[in-house]
Scaffold this active site. Structure first.
Site, PDB file in Angstrom:
ATOM      1  N   ALA A  70     -12.517  63.110  29.936  1.00  0.00           N
ATOM      2  CA  ALA A  70     -11.120  62.751  30.145  1.00  0.00           C
ATOM      3  C   ALA A  70     -10.396  63.739  31.070  1.00  0.00           C
ATOM      4  O   ALA A  70      -9.677  63.341  31.989  1.00  0.00           O
ATOM      5  CB  ALA A  70     -10.413  62.680  28.800  1.00  0.00           C
ATOM      6  N   ALA A  74     -29.129  60.509  21.141  1.00  0.00           N
ATOM      7  CA  ALA A  74     -28.623  61.777  20.587  1.00  0.00           C
ATOM      8  C   ALA A  74     -27.816  62.542  21.621  1.00  0.00           C
ATOM      9  O   ALA A  74     -27.835  63.774  21.677  1.00  0.00           O
ATOM     10  CB  ALA A  74     -29.778  62.629  20.067  1.00  0.00           C
ATOM     11  N   HIS A  92      -6.991  90.630  16.490  1.00  0.00           N
ATOM     12  CA  HIS A  92      -7.941  90.769  15.391  1.00  0.00           C
ATOM     13  C   HIS A  92      -7.322  90.236  14.100  1.00  0.00           C
ATOM     14  O   HIS A  92      -6.144  90.474  13.848  1.00  0.00           O
ATOM     15  CB  HIS A  92      -8.301  92.247  15.184  1.00  0.00           C
ATOM     16  CG  HIS A  92      -9.249  92.443  14.040  1.00  0.00           C
ATOM     17  ND1 HIS A  92     -10.586  92.122  14.139  1.00  0.00           N
ATOM     18  CD2 HIS A  92      -9.036  92.894  12.772  1.00  0.00           C
ATOM     19  CE1 HIS A  92     -11.159  92.380  12.973  1.00  0.00           C
ATOM     20  NE2 HIS A  92     -10.248  92.850  12.127  1.00  0.00           N
ATOM     21  N   GLU A 126     -34.101  59.268  19.396  1.00  0.00           N
ATOM     22  CA  GLU A 126     -33.831  59.818  20.725  1.00  0.00           C
ATOM     23  C   GLU A 126     -35.131  59.812  21.539  1.00  0.00           C
ATOM     24  O   GLU A 126     -36.165  60.278  21.073  1.00  0.00           O
ATOM     25  CB  GLU A 126     -33.261  61.249  20.596  1.00  0.00           C
ATOM     26  CG  GLU A 126     -33.220  62.071  21.861  1.00  0.00           C
ATOM     27  CD  GLU A 126     -32.452  61.438  23.020  1.00  0.00           C
ATOM     28  OE1 GLU A 126     -31.312  60.993  22.814  1.00  0.00           O
ATOM     29  OE2 GLU A 126     -33.026  61.387  24.139  1.00  0.00           O
ATOM     30  N   GLY A 165     -25.315  55.802  26.565  1.00  0.00           N
ATOM     31  CA  GLY A 165     -24.675  56.132  27.833  1.00  0.00           C
ATOM     32  C   GLY A 165     -23.611  55.124  28.193  1.00  0.00           C
ATOM     33  O   GLY A 165     -23.372  54.155  27.464  1.00  0.00           O
ATOM     34  N   GLU A 194      -2.772  47.739  34.270  1.00  0.00           N
ATOM     35  CA  GLU A 194      -3.699  47.949  33.148  1.00  0.00           C
ATOM     36  C   GLU A 194      -3.966  46.606  32.483  1.00  0.00           C
ATOM     37  O   GLU A 194      -3.047  45.848  32.219  1.00  0.00           O
ATOM     38  CB  GLU A 194      -3.091  48.955  32.155  1.00  0.00           C
ATOM     39  CG  GLU A 194      -3.818  49.075  30.826  1.00  0.00           C
ATOM     40  CD  GLU A 194      -5.302  49.415  30.948  1.00  0.00           C
ATOM     41  OE1 GLU A 194      -5.648  50.387  31.632  1.00  0.00           O
ATOM     42  OE2 GLU A 194      -6.124  48.684  30.356  1.00  0.00           O
ATOM     43  N   LYS A 195      -5.257  46.379  32.185  1.00  0.00           N
ATOM     44  CA  LYS A 195      -5.585  45.062  31.590  1.00  0.00           C
ATOM     45  C   LYS A 195      -5.589  45.091  30.078  1.00  0.00           C
ATOM     46  O   LYS A 195      -5.493  44.047  29.443  1.00  0.00           O
ATOM     47  CB  LYS A 195      -6.912  44.542  32.125  1.00  0.00           C
ATOM     48  CG  LYS A 195      -8.162  45.274  31.666  1.00  0.00           C
ATOM     49  CD  LYS A 195      -9.375  44.589  32.294  1.00  0.00           C
ATOM     50  CE  LYS A 195     -10.653  45.356  32.088  1.00  0.00           C
ATOM     51  NZ  LYS A 195     -11.141  45.424  30.722  1.00  0.00           N
ATOM     52  N   TYR A 228     -23.834  63.256  23.315  1.00  0.00           N
ATOM     53  CA  TYR A 228     -22.709  63.805  22.555  1.00  0.00           C
ATOM     54  C   TYR A 228     -21.999  62.759  21.696  1.00  0.00           C
ATOM     55  O   TYR A 228     -21.568  63.046  20.586  1.00  0.00           O
ATOM     56  CB  TYR A 228     -21.742  64.582  23.460  1.00  0.00           C
ATOM     57  CG  TYR A 228     -20.681  63.774  24.176  1.00  0.00           C
ATOM     58  CD1 TYR A 228     -19.441  63.548  23.592  1.00  0.00           C
ATOM     59  CD2 TYR A 228     -20.915  63.260  25.438  1.00  0.00           C
ATOM     60  CE1 TYR A 228     -18.462  62.823  24.254  1.00  0.00           C
ATOM     61  CE2 TYR A 228     -19.947  62.530  26.103  1.00  0.00           C
ATOM     62  CZ  TYR A 228     -18.720  62.314  25.510  1.00  0.00           C
ATOM     63  OH  TYR A 228     -17.765  61.593  26.158  1.00  0.00           O
TER      64      TYR A 228
END
Ligand code: FAD
Length: 477
Positions: free
Chosen positions: A330, A187, A454, A209, A281, A39-40, A189
């Site tokens: 993820a 626009a 309920h 958007e 994006g 991992e960097k 997520y």
């Protein structure tokens, strides 16, 4: 310590310790393979450090503040003060707790951890450059490799991230003060979740958007519930516009947006904002890996094509998570990571994308899984749907959160559940039940005849399934 250019070896090399990479490494170690994880930056990748977790922490913090200040209907009068720096400290504490937990889990499982930037030197060899002056590099030979290098935000021409005026989602998750005005380009997520956070915290939020709706990858009736709520929170939208240029004016930025359709008669729009968030994006991190040295193919957008067993064009190299393509989520990365490790260990594993849920943590939330009615029809399946509005849910009424609905999609002939779309309170949690049902090949009756507690929101899932069979109790079928 200066590490010379010695060459060591490992059975399984995993590049990147995000949800895809760390899940792959832990599962491979559980299967008694000799695993090295490189991992960097920070363990947990984008998700834990600048994605899912920090954004959800701020979504929760801003929700509490907004609820406390907007509950006069319930006889609650409050005017909460938000100290954003303290909220950020709390969020950073959550992130630290989770990232150190990942490191401990990897170590406990027996994964060898290496800090540094990996790049391919050959089909079976990588070079790892260690950070910091005089830290040197080392080479590592591997039998199998799992690429899990994730993605980074896309910048748009003329809008380079400078963290002063122009921020990416990472920058927006670490602001020191609530901006008076926030312009958001995109626009999708990520843009909509951050629009929710900062409008709740008091920013004047404007969203630009290119397409004609918020959350364009979701069905219109789902996305419009979120858009409506965002407008109620004070968010302004400019649909059909693209961000063209910006200029600094004192401590503010003035953004010019132009109609996306050049033939349209609409005029340009100028938005003055303290910060501009660009959220248009994400693109895969394959360009810094010297991937050609390994002979691994990428597509025109830089993603690594894989099959359902996460194999690339090279038999001994696998790719998982964002780098392997949409949906960039993820849990999709983690599942692929587990599958890649199991395939390497000789197990008959494969990813089933049919039951892969997705959630958007806006107000209200969205949860989806499987097919929409249109997608079902395109696949030659005649769909039947059942729907239940939260307006008719006792639990939603007692929570004072009645926007939205549950829709379940089944194959008409067999009544097998093939999809669901939920927009409403706790949609991100409710969708899990339907994902499990799809995974198990359940029918509408399996959901409909399961007794649900309920009063809970999950009763709405049961009612939607019953509605598809003409048997809902709390609505006219
Ligand atoms: C603001 C935001 C909110 C999000 N919210 C959600 C959500 O609510 N739910 C959800 O499911 N998803 C969410 N996502 C998406 C999610 O973060 C990603 O899908 C997920 O992190 C992808 O995991 P990954 O393992 O593929 O890659 P990453 O998490 O990007 O991890 C890749 C890792 O590889 C390392 N790396 C890269 N190149 C090298 C190299 N050459 N050598 C060594 N290491 C390297 C990186 O440093 C990084 O740590 C969100 C994303 C953003 C930006």
């Amino acid at each position: 310590m200066v590490v010379g250019d010695v060459t060591t070896s490992t059975d399984v090399l995993v590049i990147g310790a995000g949800p895809g990479g760390y899940a792959a490494a832990i599962r491979a170690a559980q299967l008694d393979l000799d695993v090295t994880l490189v991992e960097k930056e920070a363990y947990g990748g984008a998700c834990l450090n600048r994605g899912c977790i920090p954004s959800k922490a701020l979504i929760n913090g801003s929700k509490l503040a907004s609820k406390a200040g907007n509950s006069e209907e319930l006889g609650i009068y409050a005017d909460p003060t938000v100290a954003l720096d303290e909220m950020m400290d709390w969020k950073d504490g959550v992130v630290d707790q989770l990232t150190s937990g990942i490191e401990q889990l990897c170590t406990a499982a027996g994964v060898n951890l290496l800090q540094g930037t990996a790049e391919f030197a050959a089909e079976n060899k990588i070079r790892i450059v260690h950070q910091g002056e005089g830290q040197g590099s080392e080479s590592l030979k591997f039998e199998r490799c799992i690429i899990a290098t994730g993605s980074r935000p896309v910048a748009i021409p003329g809008f380079d991230f400078d963290d002063e005026y122009i921020v990416s989602s990472a920058g927006a998750l670490s602001l020191e003060t609530v901006p008076d005005e926030l312009a958001i380009v995109g626009a999708g997520y990520i843009g909509m979740e951050l629009a929710t956070v900062y409008s709740r915290l008091g920013s004047d939020v404007t969203v630009i958007e290119m397409l004609e709706q918020a959350l364009p990858s979701y069905e219109r009736d789902i996305a419009s519930v979120v858009r409506q709520r965002a407008e109620n929170l004070g968010v302004d939208f400019h649909f059909g516009y693209t961000a063209d240029s910006w200029a600094a004016s004192g401590d503010k930025a003035v953004l010019t947006a132009v109609p996306a359709d050049e033939a349209a008669d609409d005029s340009d729009v100028e938005i003055t904002a303290e910060k501009i968030l660009v959220a248009v994006g994400r693109r895969p991190v394959t360009d810094t890996l010297s991937i050609d040295a390994a002979g691994v193919e990428t597509n025109s957008q830089g993603f690594i094509p894989t099959d359902s067993r996460c194999r690339t064009n090279k038999e001994h190299i696998f790719a998982v998570g964002d780098v392997a393509g949409e949906p960039m989520l993820a849990h999709k990365g983690s599942k692929e990571g587990e599958v890649a490790a199991e395939v390497i260990a000789g197990e008959p594993a494969a990813v089933d994308y049919q039951a892969l849920p997705a959630a958007v943590f806006t107000e209200p939330e969205i949860g989806t899984v499987g097919l929409t009615t249109t997608q079902a029809a395109n696949e030659g399946i005649t769909p039947v749907t059942g729907k239940f509005q939260f307006q008719a849910s006792g639990r939603a009424l007692t929570a004072n959160r009645t926007d939205g609905f549950v829709r379940i999609v089944a194959a008409k002939e067999t009544e097998r559940v093939i999809g669901a779309q939920i927009v409403g309170p706790e949609a991100s949690e409710l969708i899990a039940e339907i994902a499990a049902m799809i995974e198990m090949g359940a029918k509408l009756q399996d959901i409909g005849s399961t007794v649900h507690t309920h009063p809970t929101l999950s009763e709405s899932v049961m009612e939607a399934a019953q509605n598809a069979r003409g048997k809902a109790i709390h609505k006219r079928n």
